[in-house]
Design a protein around this motif. Structure first.
Motif, short mmCIF file in Angstrom:
data_model
loop_
_atom_site.label_atom_id
_atom_site.label_comp_id
_atom_site.label_asym_id
_atom_site.label_seq_id
_atom_site.Cartn_x
_atom_site.Cartn_y
_atom_site.Cartn_z
N GLN A 198 -25.14 -8.69 -32.49
CA GLN A 198 -25.45 -7.39 -31.92
C GLN A 198 -24.19 -6.75 -31.37
O GLN A 198 -23.51 -7.34 -30.52
CB GLN A 198 -26.50 -7.52 -30.80
CG GLN A 198 -27.88 -7.96 -31.28
CD GLN A 198 -28.56 -6.88 -32.10
OE1 GLN A 198 -28.65 -5.72 -31.69
NE2 GLN A 198 -29.05 -7.26 -33.28
N GLY A 199 -23.83 -5.57 -31.87
CA GLY A 199 -22.64 -4.86 -31.41
C GLY A 199 -22.90 -3.38 -31.25
O GLY A 199 -23.83 -2.83 -31.86
N PRO A 200 -22.13 -2.69 -30.39
CA PRO A 200 -22.34 -1.26 -30.17
C PRO A 200 -21.92 -0.43 -31.37
O PRO A 200 -20.89 -0.71 -32.01
CB PRO A 200 -21.47 -0.96 -28.95
CG PRO A 200 -20.39 -2.00 -29.00
CD PRO A 200 -21.02 -3.23 -29.58
N ALA A 201 -22.70 0.58 -31.69
CA ALA A 201 -22.34 1.50 -32.77
C ALA A 201 -21.12 2.31 -32.35
O ALA A 201 -21.00 2.75 -31.20
CB ALA A 201 -23.52 2.44 -33.07
N ARG A 255 -20.03 5.20 -33.81
CA ARG A 255 -20.14 6.65 -34.01
C ARG A 255 -21.58 7.11 -33.86
O ARG A 255 -22.52 6.33 -34.04
CB ARG A 255 -19.62 7.04 -35.40
CG ARG A 255 -18.16 6.70 -35.65
CD ARG A 255 -17.73 7.10 -37.05
NE ARG A 255 -16.34 6.74 -37.30
CZ ARG A 255 -15.94 5.56 -37.72
NH1 ARG A 255 -16.82 4.60 -37.92
NH2 ARG A 255 -14.65 5.31 -37.93
N ASN A 256 -21.73 8.38 -33.56
CA ASN A 256 -23.06 8.99 -33.54
C ASN A 256 -23.55 9.18 -34.98
O ASN A 256 -22.77 9.40 -35.90
CB ASN A 256 -23.03 10.36 -32.85
CG ASN A 256 -22.77 10.25 -31.37
OD1 ASN A 256 -23.29 9.36 -30.71
ND2 ASN A 256 -21.96 11.14 -30.83
N CYS A 257 -24.86 9.09 -35.15
CA CYS A 257 -25.47 9.46 -36.43
C CYS A 257 -26.87 9.95 -36.13
O CYS A 257 -27.30 9.97 -34.97
CB CYS A 257 -25.48 8.28 -37.41
SG CYS A 257 -26.72 7.03 -37.04
N LYS A 258 -27.60 10.36 -37.15
CA LYS A 258 -28.92 10.95 -36.92
C LYS A 258 -29.93 9.93 -36.38
O LYS A 258 -30.94 10.32 -35.80
CB LYS A 258 -29.45 11.56 -38.22
CG LYS A 258 -29.70 10.56 -39.33
CD LYS A 258 -30.25 11.27 -40.55
CE LYS A 258 -30.53 10.26 -41.67
NZ LYS A 258 -31.08 10.91 -42.88
N ASN A 259 -29.64 8.64 -36.57
CA ASN A 259 -30.60 7.61 -36.15
C ASN A 259 -30.30 7.01 -34.78
O ASN A 259 -31.17 6.39 -34.17
CB ASN A 259 -30.65 6.49 -37.19
CG ASN A 259 -31.17 6.96 -38.52
OD1 ASN A 259 -32.11 7.75 -38.58
ND2 ASN A 259 -30.55 6.49 -39.60
N ARG A 260 -29.07 7.17 -34.28
CA ARG A 260 -28.73 6.60 -32.97
C ARG A 260 -27.41 7.18 -32.50
O ARG A 260 -26.62 7.74 -33.26
CB ARG A 260 -28.64 5.06 -33.04
CG ARG A 260 -27.88 4.53 -34.25
CD ARG A 260 -26.51 4.04 -33.91
NE ARG A 260 -25.79 3.58 -35.09
CZ ARG A 260 -24.81 4.26 -35.66
NH1 ARG A 260 -24.46 5.45 -35.19
NH2 ARG A 260 -24.16 3.78 -36.72
N LEU A 306 -26.72 -0.59 -29.31
CA LEU A 306 -26.59 -1.90 -29.94
C LEU A 306 -27.27 -1.89 -31.30
O LEU A 306 -28.40 -1.40 -31.45
CB LEU A 306 -27.20 -2.98 -29.06
CG LEU A 306 -26.43 -3.35 -27.78
CD1 LEU A 306 -27.17 -4.43 -27.01
CD2 LEU A 306 -25.01 -3.82 -28.11
N GLU A 307 -26.58 -2.42 -32.30
CA GLU A 307 -27.15 -2.51 -33.63
C GLU A 307 -26.77 -3.85 -34.24
O GLU A 307 -25.81 -4.50 -33.82
CB GLU A 307 -26.66 -1.37 -34.51
CG GLU A 307 -25.15 -1.32 -34.70
CD GLU A 307 -24.71 -0.18 -35.59
OE1 GLU A 307 -25.57 0.56 -36.08
OE2 GLU A 307 -23.49 -0.05 -35.82
N THR A 308 -27.55 -4.26 -35.22
CA THR A 308 -27.30 -5.53 -35.90
C THR A 308 -26.18 -5.35 -36.92
O THR A 308 -26.22 -4.45 -37.75
CB THR A 308 -28.57 -6.02 -36.61
OG1 THR A 308 -29.63 -6.12 -35.65
CG2 THR A 308 -28.34 -7.38 -37.24
N LYS A 309 -25.18 -6.24 -36.82
CA LYS A 309 -24.05 -6.16 -37.74
C LYS A 309 -23.83 -7.52 -38.39
O LYS A 309 -24.06 -8.56 -37.76
CB LYS A 309 -22.78 -5.75 -36.98
CG LYS A 309 -22.87 -4.37 -36.33
CD LYS A 309 -21.55 -4.01 -35.65
CE LYS A 309 -21.63 -2.61 -35.03
NZ LYS A 309 -20.35 -2.22 -34.40
N PRO A 310 -23.38 -7.53 -39.64
CA PRO A 310 -23.14 -8.82 -40.30
C PRO A 310 -21.85 -9.48 -39.83
O PRO A 310 -20.88 -8.79 -39.49
CB PRO A 310 -23.04 -8.43 -41.78
CG PRO A 310 -22.52 -7.02 -41.75
CD PRO A 310 -23.14 -6.38 -40.53
#
Length: 224
Positions: free
Chosen positions: A29-32, A34-39, A44-48
């Motif tokens: 789990q890591g912080p996004a 950049r901004n995008c339409k979904n968040r 925090l988003e799932t990253k490989p």
């Protein structure tokens, strides 16, 4: 990382153990950024995990695979050695890895690492049929994000029929026989036993038989 064992049944054919230890994604789990339409940025988003190293493998084995084995293994067989077979890719651990071996002794279990024979593509039960089976289920869901992909793979793992996993282990045994016939080579076709038909008739064997002459010839070859 996926971990499976052969399913176990009682004398009446009732399932005692599915053989499904678990399937574990290499993500964090890591912080996004950049901004995008979904968040928004910072969510925090799932990253490989892009580089699976020995340290990453060790953490997965100790923190996820070992606890899963302890929680699901049949207590009646807990005192016997349990071998985790790895293929020969570099991120896998040495059988003498101190940190893993210390963790593997907890709660009275005897869990050990071993490697499949090198250059033997059909000695890996996951590649032999299990991954193909869950991949076909996963493709039906057409995931678009990493979280959706993880959910699809885990659901496919759960939905994989236990009798099909048992079939793959019989295929593995058949390949072992063919390897001995080929004097350690892999110049053979994977045997087909018509397992579905045999199972419907109640004639599916527990193990594949091998001619004693083939075994003696293989043993003699190893001693040369």
């Amino acid at each position: 990382m996926a971990a499976v064992a052969r399913p176990r049944y009682d004398e009446d054919g009732i399932e005692l153990f599915s053989g499904k230890i678990g399937i574990f994604p290499f993500v964090f789990q890591g912080p996004a950024k950049r901004n995008c339409k979904n968040r928004v940025a910072g969510t925090l988003e799932t990253k490989p995990i892009l580089s699976v190293t020995k340290d990453v493998t060790r953490s997965c084995l100790i923190e996820k695979v070992l606890p899963a084995i302890r929680s699901k293994w049949l207590l009646a067989h807990a005192n016997a050695p349990i071998f985790i077979q790895q293929d020969n890719v570099r991120p896998h651990l040495s059988v003498n890895d101190l940190e893993f071996n210390e963790a593997a002794k907890q709660d009275g279990f005897d869990i050990r690492l071993c490697f499949q024979p090198p250059n033997s593509p059909n000695m890996n039960v996951l590649d032999l049929g299990f991954f193909r089976a869950i991949q076909s289920l996963q493709y039906q869901r057409a995931p678009l994000t990493i979280d959706e992909l993880i959910e699809a793979v885990e659901k496919s793992f759960d939905e994989m029929e236990v009798h099909r996993l048992n079939h793959v282990f019989l295929t593995l045994q058949s390949c072992m026989v063919e390897v001995m016939k080929d004097k350690g080579g892999n110049n053979y076709k994977i045997p087909h036993m018509n397992k579905e038909r045999l199972e419907r008739g109640g004639n599916l064997p527990i193990q594949v038989c091998c001619d004693v002459g083939v075994v003696n010839e293989a043993v003699a070859l190893l001693r040369m």
